[in-house]
Design an enzyme around this catalytic site. Structure first.
Site, PDB file in Angstrom:
ATOM      1  N   SER A  57      -5.355  10.665  -4.267  1.00 13.92           N
ATOM      2  CA  SER A  57      -6.855  10.037  -4.680  1.00 13.92           C
ATOM      3  C   SER A  57      -7.368   9.191  -3.525  1.00 13.92           C
ATOM      4  CB  SER A  57      -6.707   9.857  -6.104  1.00 13.92           C
ATOM      5  OG  SER A  57      -6.389  10.978  -7.006  1.00 13.92           O
ATOM      6  N   GLY A  58      -8.924   8.885  -3.870  1.00  8.78           N
ATOM      7  CA  GLY A  58      -9.290   7.657  -3.136  1.00  8.78           C
ATOM      8  C   GLY A  58     -10.086   8.247  -1.714  1.00  8.78           C
ATOM      9  N   HIS A  59     -10.031   9.722  -1.667  1.00 11.01           N
ATOM     10  CA  HIS A  59     -10.765  10.289  -0.581  1.00 11.01           C
ATOM     11  C   HIS A  59     -11.772  11.367  -0.977  1.00 11.01           C
ATOM     12  CE1 HIS A  59      -7.444   8.742   2.023  1.00 11.01           C
ATOM     13  NE2 HIS A  59      -6.485   9.420   1.418  1.00 11.01           N
ATOM     14  N   ASP A 112       2.993  14.594   1.859  1.00 11.79           N
ATOM     15  CA  ASP A 112       2.615  16.047   1.335  1.00 11.79           C
ATOM     16  C   ASP A 112       3.386  17.067   2.032  1.00 11.79           C
ATOM     17  OD1 ASP A 112       0.337  14.729   0.076  1.00 11.79           O
ATOM     18  OD2 ASP A 112      -0.883  14.773   2.159  1.00 11.79           O
ATOM     19  N   HIS A 222      -6.252   6.170   5.934  1.00 15.63           N
ATOM     20  CA  HIS A 222      -5.511   5.097   4.961  1.00 15.63           C
ATOM     21  C   HIS A 222      -5.400   3.672   5.526  1.00 15.63           C
ATOM     22  CE1 HIS A 222      -3.837   9.064   4.301  1.00 15.63           C
ATOM     23  NE2 HIS A 222      -4.057   8.813   3.204  1.00 15.63           N
TER      24      HIS A 222
END
Length: 334
Positions: A57-59, A112, A222
C-alpha cells in the site's frame, strides 16, 4: 525541521481501511476477502485467464485501483511499502481462477518476487497453472544490459491495460497472454524525479530529505536512491533530460507511436504537472514521435512524495488494438 503530517486513524490498520475505501468507491463492482486483505472484481468471466497483482500500500491507485473490466482481476494488498504475503496471494487466486490459468503481474521487487513464487509453487499442487511477468520499466534502477534487474514503477499501468484487454475482451489463452504482456513490458520505459521525500505512517521523519535548492533524478517509488542530486532547475530543463534518457534507452525513434504517462508521485501541483506535460509534448514532437494517447494524473504514487515520473510505451499494431479497447477501473478509465 519540517515533520510529516497524515490524516489517518489506526496506524496498524491502514491497508484494511484502504481496502474498505476501495470497496465503497467501486460501488458494487469489487469484492473484498476481508480476512486476507485482498480484492477482486465482479466482472470476471468463466472463460478467461485471470490476472492477479499485488504490492505494498502507499502507491494508490496502483495496485488494487486497477481492478476492473479491461484491467486486472484480483489484487493482494500489502502493508505500506511491504509485499503481500503468500497467504493473501493464494486466497485471492483460489477465489477467482477459472481453470484457464493465472497471470501474476507485479513490480520487480525482491519481496514481491519471493512471495509470488512461493504462491505459484503451492498453487501448482492444486492444479492451478500460472505464469509470471515482473514489470521492469524504471530505467534509472539498472543499466539496459541488466534490464531484468530493473524495478517496476508507473509503467506497470500500461501492462495492466494490455493484459486486461487481451484476457477479458479478446480471450487470449495463458501462453498468448504471457507473450503479449511480456512484449509490452519490453516496450515500456519510465524515469522519475523527486523534489522532496515521503514518510511511512508510523514515522515522524521523511524517508529522505532534499535541500531546498535540490532535486533528485531517477528516484525510486520507495525513496530508493536515484542517478544524482542536483541544484533546482527549470521544468523544461529537467523534462528535456528525462525524455533524452527515455528515448535513448529503448530506443524510441521517428514515427514511433507511443502512449505517454505523466504521473504525479503524490504532492506535485496540477499546475506543475501540466507545464511538465507541455514540454513532454514539445520534445516528442521534435523527435517526430506520434503521441497516440496521453494520460496525466495520479497513477503510481509514493504517499506524499513531491515529484513526478514520465513513462513512454511504444505501440505496434497488436498492442495498439488492445490498448484502444475499453477499460473501467477506479484508477483509470478509457
Amino acid at each position: 525541521m519540517r515533520k510529516p503530517k497524515k490524516l489517518l486513524n489506526d496506524l496498524n490498520n491502514v491497508r484494511h481501511e484502504v481496502m474498505q475505501g476501495l470497496v465503497y468507491a467501486y460501488n458494487g463492482k469489487l469484492t473484498a476477502i476481508t480476512d486476507y486483505c485482498a480484492v477482486y472484481g465482479n466482472h470476471i468471466q468463466a472463460d478467461q485467464v485471470v490476472i492477479i497483482s499485488g504490492g505494498g500500500s502507499g502507491h494508490e491507485p496502483t495496485f488494487a485501483g486497477f481492478v476492473g473490466q479491461g484491467g486486472i482481476d484480483g489484487c493482494a494488498l500489502g502493508e505500506v511499502f511491504t509485499s503481500p504475503s503468500p497467504d493473501q496471494i493464494i486466497e485471492v487466486t483460489r477465489a477467482i481462477e477459472k481453470g484457464k490459468g493465472v497471470l501474476f503481474l507485479y513490480g520487480n521487487y525482491s519481496g514481491d518476487g519471493m512471495n509470488f513464487d512461493i504462491s505459484a509453487e503451492i498453487l501448482v499442487e492444486e492444479n492451478i497453472v500460472s505464469k509470471t511477468i515482473r514489470a521492469t520499466d524504471d530505467i534509472a534502477s539498472a543499466p539496459l544490459s541488466k534490464i531484468a534487474d530493473r524495478r517496476g514503477v508507473a509503467g506497470i499501468m500500461f501492462l495492466y491495460k494490455i493484459a486486461g484487454a487481451a484476457a477479458q475482451l479478446e480471450k487470449y489463452n495463458l501462453d498468448d497472454l504471457y507473450r503479449v504482456v511480456n512484449k509490452a513490458n519490453t516496450y515500456v520505459r519510465t524515469i522519475g524525479v523527486a523534489l522532496d521525500g515521503c514518510a511511512l505512517p508510523q514515522s515522524t521523519n521523511f524517508n529522505f530529505e532534499l535541500a531546498a535548492d535540490e532535486l533528485e533524478i531517477g528516484i525510486g517509488i520507495h525513496g530508493e536512491a536515484g542517478l544524482r542530486r542536483q541544484a533546482m532547475t527549470s521544468s523544461d530543463d529537467i523534462v528535456e533530460e528525462m525524455i533524452d534518457r527515455l528515448c535513448a534507452d529503448l530506443p524510441f525513434n521517428n514515427n514511433d507511436r507511443v502512449c505517454v504517462l505523466i504521473n504525479n508521485l503524490g504532492a506535485l501541483s496540477n499546475t506543475e504537472l501540466l507545464i511538465i506535460t507541455r514540454k513532454v509534448g514539445i520534445e516528442l514532437d521534435r523527435r517526430g514521435m506520434i503521441s497516440h494517447d496521453v494520460v496525466v494524473g495520479h497513477y503510481c504514487t509514493s504517499l506524499e512524495m513531491s515529484g513526478f515520473s514520465i513513462s513512454l510505451f511504444k505501440l505496434d499494431d497488436e498492442l495498439q488494438h488492445l490498448y484502444d479497447l475499453p477499460c473501467h477501473t477506479l484508477g483509470w478509465r478509457k
